[in-house]
Scaffold this motif. Sequence first.
Motif, short mmCIF file in Angstrom:
data_model
loop_
_atom_site.label_atom_id
_atom_site.label_comp_id
_atom_site.label_asym_id
_atom_site.label_seq_id
_atom_site.Cartn_x
_atom_site.Cartn_y
_atom_site.Cartn_z
N THR A 140 -9.66 -7.97 1.35
CA THR A 140 -8.19 -7.93 1.23
C THR A 140 -7.57 -6.78 2.03
OG1 THR A 140 -8.34 -6.65 -0.83
CG2 THR A 140 -8.20 -9.05 -1.04
N ILE A 141 -8.29 -6.30 3.02
CA ILE A 141 -7.80 -5.17 3.83
C ILE A 141 -6.44 -5.49 4.45
CG2 ILE A 141 -8.19 -3.92 6.00
CD1 ILE A 141 -11.16 -3.87 5.31
N LEU A 142 -6.30 -6.66 5.05
CA LEU A 142 -5.03 -7.00 5.72
C LEU A 142 -3.87 -7.08 4.74
CD1 LEU A 142 -6.31 -9.65 8.30
CD2 LEU A 142 -5.74 -7.24 8.69
N LYS A 143 -4.11 -7.57 3.54
CA LYS A 143 -3.05 -7.64 2.53
C LYS A 143 -2.63 -6.24 2.09
CE LYS A 143 -4.15 -12.22 1.04
NZ LYS A 143 -4.51 -13.16 0.08
N ARG A 144 -3.60 -5.35 1.89
CA ARG A 144 -3.26 -3.96 1.52
C ARG A 144 -2.47 -3.29 2.64
NH1 ARG A 144 -8.47 -4.04 -0.14
NH2 ARG A 144 -9.21 -2.62 1.48
N GLN A 145 -2.89 -3.52 3.87
CA GLN A 145 -2.20 -2.94 5.02
C GLN A 145 -0.75 -3.41 5.06
OE1 GLN A 145 -3.47 -0.69 7.37
NE2 GLN A 145 -1.36 -0.56 8.01
N ARG A 146 -0.53 -4.71 4.86
CA ARG A 146 0.82 -5.26 4.92
C ARG A 146 1.67 -4.79 3.73
NH1 ARG A 146 2.36 -9.53 2.47
NH2 ARG A 146 0.34 -10.55 2.40
N ILE A 147 1.11 -4.79 2.52
CA ILE A 147 1.89 -4.48 1.32
C ILE A 147 2.10 -2.98 1.13
CG2 ILE A 147 1.87 -4.59 -1.22
CD1 ILE A 147 0.48 -7.36 -0.90
N PHE A 148 1.05 -2.18 1.33
CA PHE A 148 1.12 -0.74 1.08
C PHE A 148 1.31 0.08 2.35
CE2 PHE A 148 -1.32 -2.43 -2.51
CZ PHE A 148 -0.64 -1.88 -3.57
N GLY A 149 1.11 -0.55 3.52
CA GLY A 149 1.20 0.19 4.77
C GLY A 149 -0.06 0.97 5.07
N ASP A 150 -1.11 0.74 4.28
CA ASP A 150 -2.38 1.43 4.46
C ASP A 150 -3.46 0.58 3.79
OD1 ASP A 150 -4.47 3.23 4.77
OD2 ASP A 150 -3.45 4.89 3.76
N GLU A 151 -4.61 0.51 4.42
CA GLU A 151 -5.69 -0.26 3.81
C GLU A 151 -6.46 0.56 2.78
OE1 GLU A 151 -9.41 0.04 6.80
OE2 GLU A 151 -7.61 -0.85 7.66
N ASN A 152 -6.34 1.88 2.83
CA ASN A 152 -7.03 2.77 1.89
C ASN A 152 -6.05 3.25 0.83
OD1 ASN A 152 -9.54 2.72 3.34
ND2 ASN A 152 -8.55 4.01 4.86
N ILE A 153 -6.14 2.66 -0.34
CA ILE A 153 -5.27 3.07 -1.45
C ILE A 153 -6.14 3.56 -2.60
CG2 ILE A 153 -3.34 1.59 -0.79
CD1 ILE A 153 -4.27 -0.43 -2.88
N SER A 154 -5.56 4.36 -3.46
CA SER A 154 -6.31 4.90 -4.60
C SER A 154 -5.74 4.34 -5.90
CB SER A 154 -6.19 6.43 -4.61
OG SER A 154 -4.88 6.80 -4.96
N LEU A 155 -6.41 4.63 -6.99
CA LEU A 155 -5.94 4.17 -8.29
C LEU A 155 -4.55 4.71 -8.63
CD1 LEU A 155 -9.21 4.40 -10.40
CD2 LEU A 155 -7.96 2.34 -9.81
N GLY A 156 -4.16 5.80 -8.00
CA GLY A 156 -2.83 6.38 -8.25
C GLY A 156 -1.69 5.43 -7.92
#
Length: 175
Positions: A140-156
């Motif tokens: 789901t890297i591409l979805k995280r990149q599109r939604i959050f603007g970053d593929e690396n997100i934390s539990l925060g």
Amino acid sequence: MILLLQQQLKGRTIIQWVPSHSNIPGNELADKYAKEIAQDGEPPVTPLSYNAARAIIKREIRDQAPSHPTISRTYEHLSFKEDRKIGSRRDAALLAQLRSGHCKELAAYRHRIDNSKDDKCPKCQFEAETLQHWISCPATILKRQRIFGDENISLGVMTKQPEPVLAYAKETFHQ
């Protein structure tokens, strides 16, 4: 007490499911009082205004910081201002379930309550689909990149960015 408060409120009251014994702020105290009432029978009826109840809650409830590492990281950026933007009860319940890791959409949780279910991530099949894996799944890297603007997100992000978390959940759980 909830019924008394509900009768006095002039508006909509939402009661939200929150998993028990998950070190969620205020939850342990609510469990304690619910057990006391269940053992002792009906609570005494005392008329109480909403403002009085709110003042008592603010005065009496002092949550300890969560000690469980996952819950601690999940709630590190808690913002009631951000949570108030959540429009529907269904979304608020999903967010609470995700934050606790007790979400039926996560394969690891389904496996925990029914060990005949596979705990592997249905998207990547690499490992158990826990909350931590769900927010970092390689599929789901591409979805995280599109939604959050970053593929690396934390539990925060669970508390810092609840609206994007819900968008991510809706896209990744209902494929």
